[in-house]
Design an enzyme around this catalytic site. Sequence first.
Site, PDB file in Angstrom:
ATOM      1  CG  ASP A 154      -2.086  -0.867   1.154  1.00  0.00           C
ATOM      2  OD1 ASP A 154      -2.131  -1.719   0.242  1.00  0.00           O
ATOM      3  OD2 ASP A 154      -2.989  -0.739   2.008  1.00  0.00           O
ATOM      4  CG  HIS A 187       2.098   0.096   4.473  1.00  0.00           C
ATOM      5  ND1 HIS A 187       1.742  -0.853   5.414  1.00  0.00           N
ATOM      6  CD2 HIS A 187       0.990   0.842   4.228  1.00  0.00           C
ATOM      7  CE1 HIS A 187       0.462  -0.685   5.733  1.00  0.00           C
ATOM      8  NE2 HIS A 187      -0.018   0.326   5.031  1.00  0.00           N
TER       9      HIS A 187
END
Length: 273
Positions: free
Chosen positions: A84, A229
């Site tokens: 992400d 992430h």
Amino acid sequence: MPAIFDTTTKITKGVRAIATLSAAGALLLGLTGCTHYDTSKPSDVRKAAKAATSGTSGTKGASAANAAGAVDCREAKCIALTFDAGPSENSPRLLDILKAEKVHATFFLLGKGHIDKHPDLVKRMAREGHELASHTWDHKILTDISDAEVRDEFKRTDDAVEKLTGKRPTLMRPPQGRTDNHVGELAKEEGLAQILWDVTTKDYKVPPSATITERAVQHAKRDSIILLHDIYKNTVPAVPGIIDQLKAKGYTFVTVPQLLAPGKAEPGKIYKP
């Protein structure tokens, strides 16, 4: 007078305490995302498509594949890596790792400060076979903003990815996983299905890379969608260990669309293992 003052003071303090507890309760509800929506599991999506693909065959095991070379997760023990809020300055190293390991991931890209700052990385991700999806434009909490703002968060990101790659995203991930049925309706308008996750390493707290690896491996199971992430400094160094250890356990890494195949994500719906 002193007695009246003491009573009034106690009442005032009591009202303040109740107000404080009410505010804390409201905050807790917001943080826990107390909303209502239905989700579909990857295995259920595959089962629903079984009749349409009953004539195909697969090979059991982690290397199961159909004639076209695509992984068949009805047979293989599949798992999906998702990243992400990128791309970022850490993404080139991540892409090098994924290429060397022959692993494809799903990138939920953030618009402002990321897609617009690293257009070449977006192109590289697409060129190297990764699935590109949306994480909105400005990471706003979709349940807290107007319909017009939600539509803008979707459209700006999708337009940017399509302009760079020629392909419009069909998947999105709501910031912090905060969504509800109404957000689902707006996502459907844009042709987007929402993808949540079942494994988080909490890498946003920037723990040591070894901890990120350990958490991912420990909690992974068949059909898991792992949330990572690539914007945090300790995440990318953890990826080789995650891949090596899960491969040793017999897992095959796939993109989210491959995880659902031969089924397909439907706009407006929410998917979670």
